[in-house]
Design a protein around this motif. Structure first.
Motif, PDB file in Angstrom:
ATOM      1  N   THR A 152       0.837  -1.202   0.000  1.00 27.20           N
ATOM      2  CA  THR A 152       0.000   0.000   0.000  1.00 27.20           C
ATOM      3  C   THR A 152       0.870   1.250   0.000  1.00 27.20           C
ATOM      4  N   LYS A 153       1.956   1.220   0.771  1.00 32.40           N
ATOM      5  CA  LYS A 153       2.864   2.362   0.799  1.00 32.40           C
ATOM      6  C   LYS A 153       3.472   2.597  -0.579  1.00 32.40           C
ATOM      7  N   LYS A 154       3.777   1.526  -1.285  1.00 31.60           N
ATOM      8  CA  LYS A 154       4.342   1.679  -2.629  1.00 31.60           C
ATOM      9  C   LYS A 154       3.308   2.241  -3.595  1.00 31.60           C
ATOM     10  N   GLU A 155       2.053   1.816  -3.429  1.00 33.33           N
ATOM     11  CA  GLU A 155       0.994   2.306  -4.321  1.00 33.33           C
ATOM     12  C   GLU A 155       0.773   3.805  -4.159  1.00 33.33           C
ATOM     13  N   PHE A 156       0.843   4.286  -2.925  1.00 39.30           N
ATOM     14  CA  PHE A 156       0.629   5.710  -2.668  1.00 39.30           C
ATOM     15  C   PHE A 156       1.895   6.541  -2.867  1.00 39.30           C
ATOM     16  N   GLY A 157       3.010   5.889  -3.152  1.00 38.96           N
ATOM     17  CA  GLY A 157       4.253   6.614  -3.390  1.00 38.96           C
ATOM     18  C   GLY A 157       4.972   7.008  -2.122  1.00 38.96           C
ATOM     19  N   LEU A 158       4.635   6.366  -0.994  1.00 41.67           N
ATOM     20  CA  LEU A 158       5.302   6.693   0.266  1.00 41.67           C
ATOM     21  C   LEU A 158       6.624   5.946   0.414  1.00 41.67           C
ATOM     22  N   GLU A 159       6.837   4.935  -0.400  1.00 40.17           N
ATOM     23  CA  GLU A 159       8.059   4.148  -0.330  1.00 40.17           C
ATOM     24  C   GLU A 159       8.584   3.961  -1.748  1.00 40.17           C
ATOM     25  N   ALA A 160       9.879   3.937  -1.878  1.00 40.39           N
ATOM     26  CA  ALA A 160      10.485   3.809  -3.201  1.00 40.39           C
ATOM     27  C   ALA A 160      10.151   2.445  -3.793  1.00 40.39           C
ATOM     28  N   ASN A 161       9.979   2.415  -5.071  1.00 39.18           N
ATOM     29  CA  ASN A 161       9.665   1.182  -5.785  1.00 39.18           C
ATOM     30  C   ASN A 161      10.693   1.003  -6.894  1.00 39.18           C
ATOM     31  N   PRO A 162      11.913   0.538  -6.536  1.00 41.11           N
ATOM     32  CA  PRO A 162      12.955   0.429  -7.560  1.00 41.11           C
ATOM     33  C   PRO A 162      12.654  -0.732  -8.501  1.00 41.11           C
ATOM     34  N   PRO A 163      13.134  -0.651  -9.721  1.00 44.52           N
ATOM     35  CA  PRO A 163      12.917  -1.753 -10.664  1.00 44.52           C
ATOM     36  C   PRO A 163      13.792  -2.955 -10.296  1.00 44.52           C
ATOM     37  N   ASP A 164      13.355  -4.126 -10.719  1.00 52.01           N
ATOM     38  CA  ASP A 164      14.117  -5.343 -10.497  1.00 52.01           C
ATOM     39  C   ASP A 164      15.351  -5.297 -11.401  1.00 52.01           C
ATOM     40  N   ALA A 165      16.511  -5.546 -10.827  1.00 50.46           N
ATOM     41  CA  ALA A 165      17.761  -5.425 -11.580  1.00 50.46           C
ATOM     42  C   ALA A 165      17.833  -6.416 -12.730  1.00 50.46           C
ATOM     43  N   PHE A 166      17.157  -7.567 -12.604  1.00 53.20           N
ATOM     44  CA  PHE A 166      17.223  -8.552 -13.667  1.00 53.20           C
ATOM     45  C   PHE A 166      16.177  -8.310 -14.747  1.00 53.20           C
ATOM     46  N   GLN A 167      15.253  -7.418 -14.500  1.00 52.93           N
ATOM     47  CA  GLN A 167      14.228  -7.112 -15.494  1.00 52.93           C
ATOM     48  C   GLN A 167      14.577  -5.879 -16.316  1.00 52.93           C
ATOM     49  N   VAL A 168      15.629  -5.169 -15.919  1.00 55.84           N
ATOM     50  CA  VAL A 168      16.010  -3.948 -16.621  1.00 55.84           C
ATOM     51  C   VAL A 168      16.980  -4.323 -17.730  1.00 55.84           C
ATOM     52  N   GLY A 169      16.727  -3.885 -18.910  1.00 54.59           N
ATOM     53  CA  GLY A 169      17.607  -4.156 -20.038  1.00 54.59           C
ATOM     54  C   GLY A 169      17.669  -2.939 -20.935  1.00 54.59           C
ATOM     55  N   THR A 170      18.693  -2.901 -21.712  1.00 52.41           N
ATOM     56  CA  THR A 170      18.821  -1.780 -22.643  1.00 52.41           C
ATOM     57  C   THR A 170      18.176  -2.157 -23.957  1.00 52.41           C
ATOM     58  N   GLN A 171      17.630  -1.184 -24.622  1.00 48.78           N
ATOM     59  CA  GLN A 171      17.038  -1.405 -25.927  1.00 48.78           C
ATOM     60  C   GLN A 171      18.157  -1.466 -26.958  1.00 48.78           C
ATOM     61  N   ALA A 172      18.007  -2.346 -27.905  1.00 49.18           N
ATOM     62  CA  ALA A 172      18.990  -2.434 -28.979  1.00 49.18           C
ATOM     63  C   ALA A 172      18.931  -1.150 -29.800  1.00 49.18           C
ATOM     64  N   PRO A 173      20.068  -0.655 -30.237  1.00 47.72           N
ATOM     65  CA  PRO A 173      20.053   0.586 -31.018  1.00 47.72           C
ATOM     66  C   PRO A 173      19.376   0.368 -32.370  1.00 47.72           C
ATOM     67  N   LEU A 174      18.775   1.405 -32.843  1.00 47.89           N
ATOM     68  CA  LEU A 174      18.139   1.333 -34.156  1.00 47.89           C
ATOM     69  C   LEU A 174      19.215   1.435 -35.224  1.00 47.89           C
ATOM     70  N   ALA A 175      19.144   0.523 -36.171  1.00 50.54           N
ATOM     71  CA  ALA A 175      20.097   0.538 -37.275  1.00 50.54           C
ATOM     72  C   ALA A 175      19.348   0.217 -38.546  1.00 50.54           C
ATOM     73  N   LEU A 176      19.638   0.928 -39.579  1.00 49.99           N
ATOM     74  CA  LEU A 176      19.011   0.698 -40.877  1.00 49.99           C
ATOM     75  C   LEU A 176      20.014   0.031 -41.800  1.00 49.99           C
ATOM     76  N   PRO A 177      19.580  -0.969 -42.543  1.00 48.15           N
ATOM     77  CA  PRO A 177      20.495  -1.578 -43.520  1.00 48.15           C
ATOM     78  C   PRO A 177      20.757  -0.596 -44.649  1.00 48.15           C
ATOM     79  N   PRO A 178      21.762  -0.859 -45.464  1.00 45.80           N
ATOM     80  CA  PRO A 178      22.062   0.054 -46.576  1.00 45.80           C
ATOM     81  C   PRO A 178      20.875   0.221 -47.529  1.00 45.80           C
TER      82      PRO A 178
END
Length: 185
Positions: free
Chosen positions: A25-51
């Motif tokens: 409930t504290k997380k829902e109301f923003g009273l406590e930090a809700n950090p992301p799961d370290a294993f669920q965070v990933g970087t997006q692959a860069p956009l690249a166009l072929p020739p």
């Protein structure tokens, strides 16, 4: 006036009730930090166009991007013990072989156990009788500074290198109480 007191009282009671809420409930109301799961965070692959744009594959709506990896799976693979124990390369480069030759001979297989045993013996305090007799572990000798200074000055005056001659040392061995008593008489 009473409405203000009632509103203030309700606000106080509500704030008091929220502090006693569960963590979710504290997380829902923003009273406590809700950090992301370290294993669920990933970087997006860069956009690249072929020739040429004609080489692009046809899009498939609803399917994950082919160049994007699952962060949870990648994290699990990194932490997998089988992946951590990668075999060493069977062939060494010329530089690696030269480095090993310069390192000297291969140490014995039991060198780690031997060093640990020697450290255990050296760190063990002498017993009462051993301290009376002076049979405990002897500390390493120290350099006799005045004699070493004289030796260095003599070598300099004679034009010899500073490594000529033995370094004078003082023994730090403790003779023990009973040995000193026996030598007294």
């Amino acid at each position: 006036m009473t409405i203000r007191f009632a509103a203030a009282g309700c606000t106080f009671v509500l704030a008091l009730a929220l502090t006693g809420c569960s963590d979710s409930t504290k997380k829902e109301f923003g009273l406590e930090a809700n950090p992301p799961d370290a294993f669920q965070v990933g970087t997006q692959a860069p956009l690249a166009l072929p020739p040429e744009l004609s080489q692009l594959p046809a899009p498939n709506p609803g399917e994950p991007r082919p160049q994007q990896e699952n962060a949870a799976q990648a994290g699990a693979e990194v932490l997998d013990p089988e992946n951590a124990l990668v075999a060493a390369p069977s062939t060494l480069s010329a530089g690696g072989q030269a480095l090993l030759q310069e390192a000297g001979p291969t140490p014995p297989n039991n060198i780690r156990a031997e060093i640990n045993q020697n450290a255990l013996v050296a760190s063990k305090p002498a017993g009462f009788v051993s301290s009376l007799m002076g049979n405990g572990p002897t500390p390493p000798p120290t350099v006799n500074a005045p004699a070493e200074q004289r030796r260095l000055q003599e070598n300099e005056a004679l034009g010899q290198p500073v490594t000529q001659g033995a370094t004078p040392q003082d023994s730090n061995a403790n003779s023990g109480f009973l040995n000193r008593l026996a030598n007294f008489f």
